[in-house]
Motif scaffolding. Structure first.
Motif, PDB file in Angstrom:
ATOM      1  N   ILE A  58       0.879  -0.808  -0.210  1.00  0.00           N
ATOM      2  CA  ILE A  58      -0.129  -0.009  -0.387  1.00  0.00           C
ATOM      3  C   ILE A  58       0.694   1.238  -0.387  1.00  0.00           C
ATOM      4  CG2 ILE A  58      -2.157  -1.315   1.005  1.00  0.00           C
ATOM      5  CD1 ILE A  58      -1.056   0.206   4.315  1.00  0.00           C
ATOM      6  N   ALA A  80      -8.434   6.360   0.707  1.00  0.00           N
ATOM      7  CA  ALA A  80      -7.838   5.523  -0.059  1.00  0.00           C
ATOM      8  C   ALA A  80      -7.359   3.848   0.516  1.00  0.00           C
ATOM      9  CB  ALA A  80      -7.605   6.467  -1.211  1.00  0.00           C
ATOM     10  N   THR A  81      -6.676   4.301   1.449  1.00  0.00           N
ATOM     11  CA  THR A  81      -5.530   3.182   1.078  1.00  0.00           C
ATOM     12  C   THR A  81      -6.296   2.631   2.295  1.00  0.00           C
ATOM     13  OG1 THR A  81      -3.450   4.853   1.441  1.00  0.00           O
ATOM     14  CG2 THR A  81      -3.579   2.619   2.394  1.00  0.00           C
ATOM     15  N   ASP A  83      -9.863   2.133   2.540  1.00  0.00           N
ATOM     16  CA  ASP A  83     -10.798   1.078   1.786  1.00  0.00           C
ATOM     17  C   ASP A  83     -10.292   0.254   0.792  1.00  0.00           C
ATOM     18  OD1 ASP A  83     -12.891   2.731   2.641  1.00  0.00           O
ATOM     19  OD2 ASP A  83     -12.531   4.185   0.775  1.00  0.00           O
ATOM     20  N   GLN A  84      -8.625   0.163   0.353  1.00  0.00           N
ATOM     21  CA  GLN A  84      -7.759  -0.536  -0.277  1.00  0.00           C
ATOM     22  C   GLN A  84      -7.622  -1.943   0.382  1.00  0.00           C
ATOM     23  OE1 GLN A  84      -4.174   0.749  -1.367  1.00  0.00           O
ATOM     24  NE2 GLN A  84      -3.498  -1.550  -1.704  1.00  0.00           N
ATOM     25  N   VAL A  85      -7.639  -1.669   2.117  1.00  0.00           N
ATOM     26  CA  VAL A  85      -6.872  -3.107   2.875  1.00  0.00           C
ATOM     27  C   VAL A  85      -8.771  -3.460   2.910  1.00  0.00           C
ATOM     28  CG1 VAL A  85      -6.503  -3.196   5.231  1.00  0.00           C
ATOM     29  CG2 VAL A  85      -5.355  -1.748   3.874  1.00  0.00           C
ATOM     30  N   ARG A  86      -9.724  -2.503   3.487  1.00  0.00           N
ATOM     31  CA  ARG A  86     -10.873  -3.636   4.205  1.00  0.00           C
ATOM     32  C   ARG A  86     -11.490  -4.596   2.570  1.00  0.00           C
ATOM     33  NH1 ARG A  86     -15.337   0.840   5.824  1.00  0.00           N
ATOM     34  NH2 ARG A  86     -16.535  -1.688   6.055  1.00  0.00           N
ATOM     35  N   GLY A  87     -11.017  -4.065   1.119  1.00  0.00           N
ATOM     36  CA  GLY A  87     -11.255  -4.731   0.408  1.00  0.00           C
ATOM     37  C   GLY A  87     -10.050  -6.117   0.353  1.00  0.00           C
ATOM     38  N   ILE A  88      -9.339  -5.946   0.411  1.00  0.00           N
ATOM     39  CA  ILE A  88      -8.027  -7.262   1.076  1.00  0.00           C
ATOM     40  C   ILE A  88      -9.083  -8.329   1.785  1.00  0.00           C
ATOM     41  CG2 ILE A  88      -6.421  -8.109   1.266  1.00  0.00           C
ATOM     42  CD1 ILE A  88      -4.649  -5.172   1.033  1.00  0.00           C
TER      43      ILE A  88
END
Length: 392
Positions: A58, A80-81, A83-88
């Motif tokens: 990230i 945004a970061t 949200d990226q980790v939530r997606g993972i």
């Protein structure tokens, strides 16, 4: 099969305990899936793939310290970061998030909270970093190295150590070290080290005082670091190494040590019961002096500020200490009493406890949210220090 997301890195102090925990978890749960969240710039970018784990990167997001354009962009970039980790977490069906601090940790902690995933934290310094101070408020599963660490919900678990240090056979390793480096088995060994890059003050003072130190009957194994400029005088009983890739042998050979006071170093000294003179790194926020206070307070080490570690101090304090073999033996016993050799297993126990808390919470309607303390349940804080040690 359980899925774990390990987050953090940047420095060896973060990455090594993370990898030691991952290795032990993989031994105990061979079918577990372990992902590591980090940045492309940190040490994890090299060490994690080398160890065989999947690295997900990230952006590196330093917390803004002053009002400027970066500070204005920070909230949006952080969201945004996260949200990226939530997606993972969702896409990989992560069961537990584990963080050790560093740039990747805070987004992982906030994402875990948003996704209601159990969160586990390890703090390896007496003075916690910003990310772990935040994360400790979001979970009751917090492991610390030092009893004096003031962090919410802290439990003393020690440090997850490298297996070669944790399980070292000291007599066998000492014999191997003596053969490898030409050490005399009849003489006690003083280990001097300032870390992989070295420590200028330690190097210069020991180099200047080496004849007097050898005169006490001790031999010296001096790991100078790759940036050191001290010369080898060619004295019998003085072995200089620029770099040591077998630290377990160096530690096993040591009857006493002079070193910096990083968390990993202190954990290894305690685990092997090595008494020491600690010379905290003088730059930064004074965290090494704080790290040292538990071992010093227990009588297993002596603390000296970097500016005071001079040849005069060696003559006045170190040489009489090395001459007092009874005191050295007592300090060794006190250091060993502070040591923890099963930190990796204790940390994995905490991960499993957190994972099982999710199952319990799911099975019991009205129970506390995963990773949070149940109402009225006692926290398990680390003992508070009786007195603060003086910083540099």
């Amino acid at each position: 099969m359980s899925v774990y997301l390990f987050a953090g890195g940047g420095t060896a102090g973060h990455v090594n305990p993370l990898l030691a925990t991952a290795d032990r978890l993989r031994e105990r749960e061979p079918d577990a899936e372990i992902l590591v969240l980090g940045t492309a710039e940190g040490l994890e970018a090299r060490l994690v793939p080398e160890r065989g784990y999947e690295l997900v990167t990230i952006p590196k997001l330093p917390f803004p310290r002053r009002p400027n354009a970066a500070a204005l962009r920070f909230p949006g970039a952080l969201k945004a970061t996260i949200d990226q980790v939530r997606g993972i977490i969702r896409d990989r069906h992560v069961d537990v998030v584990f963080g050790v601090g560093g740039y990747a940790a805070a987004p992982a902690y906030l994402a875990a909270r948003a996704e209601k995933a159990p969160l586990v934290i390890h703090e390896a310094n007496a003075k916690p970093g910003m990310a772990n101070r935040l994360g400790a408020r979001l979970t009751r599963f917090v492991g610390v190295l030092f009893p004096s660490t003031r962090l919410a919900h802290a439990r003393v678990v020690g440090l997850p150590l490298r297996r070669e240090v944790e399980q070292v056979d000291v007599p066998a390793a000492r014999a191997e070290a003596q053969a490898l480096w030409g050490l005399d088995p009849r003489r006690p060994t003083l280990l001097v080290t300032g870390g992989s890059l070295g420590a200028r003050r330690i190097n210069e003072t020991v180099s200047t005082s080496i004849a007097a130190i050898l005169g006490t009957g001790w031999q010296v194994l001096h790991i100078t670091g790759t940036t050191a400029t001290v010369a080898d005088p060619g004295l019998a009983g003085y072995r200089i190494l620029e770099y040591c890739d077998r630290m377990e042998l160096a530690l096993a050979s040591a009857d006493f040590a002079v070193s910096r006071a990083g968390g990993s170093t202190l954990a290894e000294l305690g685990a092997l019961g090595i008494p020491s003179v600690l010379v905290p790194y003088a730059v930064g926020n004074g965290e090494q002096a704080l790290n040292a206070r538990d071992l010093v307070g227990a009588g297993g080490a002596v603390l000296v500020a970097d500016a005071e570690f001079t040849p005069q101090w060696v003559d006045r304090a170190l040489l009489p200490l090395l001459d007092d073999r009874a005191r050295v033996a007592e300090m060794a016993a006190r250091a060993a009493a502070q040591g923890v050799r099963d930190g990796a297993d204790r940390m994995v126990d905490l991960l499993i406890e957190a994972r099982e808390s999710r199952s319990t919470a799911t099975a019991a309607p009205g129970s506390a949210a995963p990773g949070s303390a149940a109402p009225g349940s006692p926290a398990q804080p680390a003992p508070k220090p009786e007195a603060d040690a003086s910083a540099e």
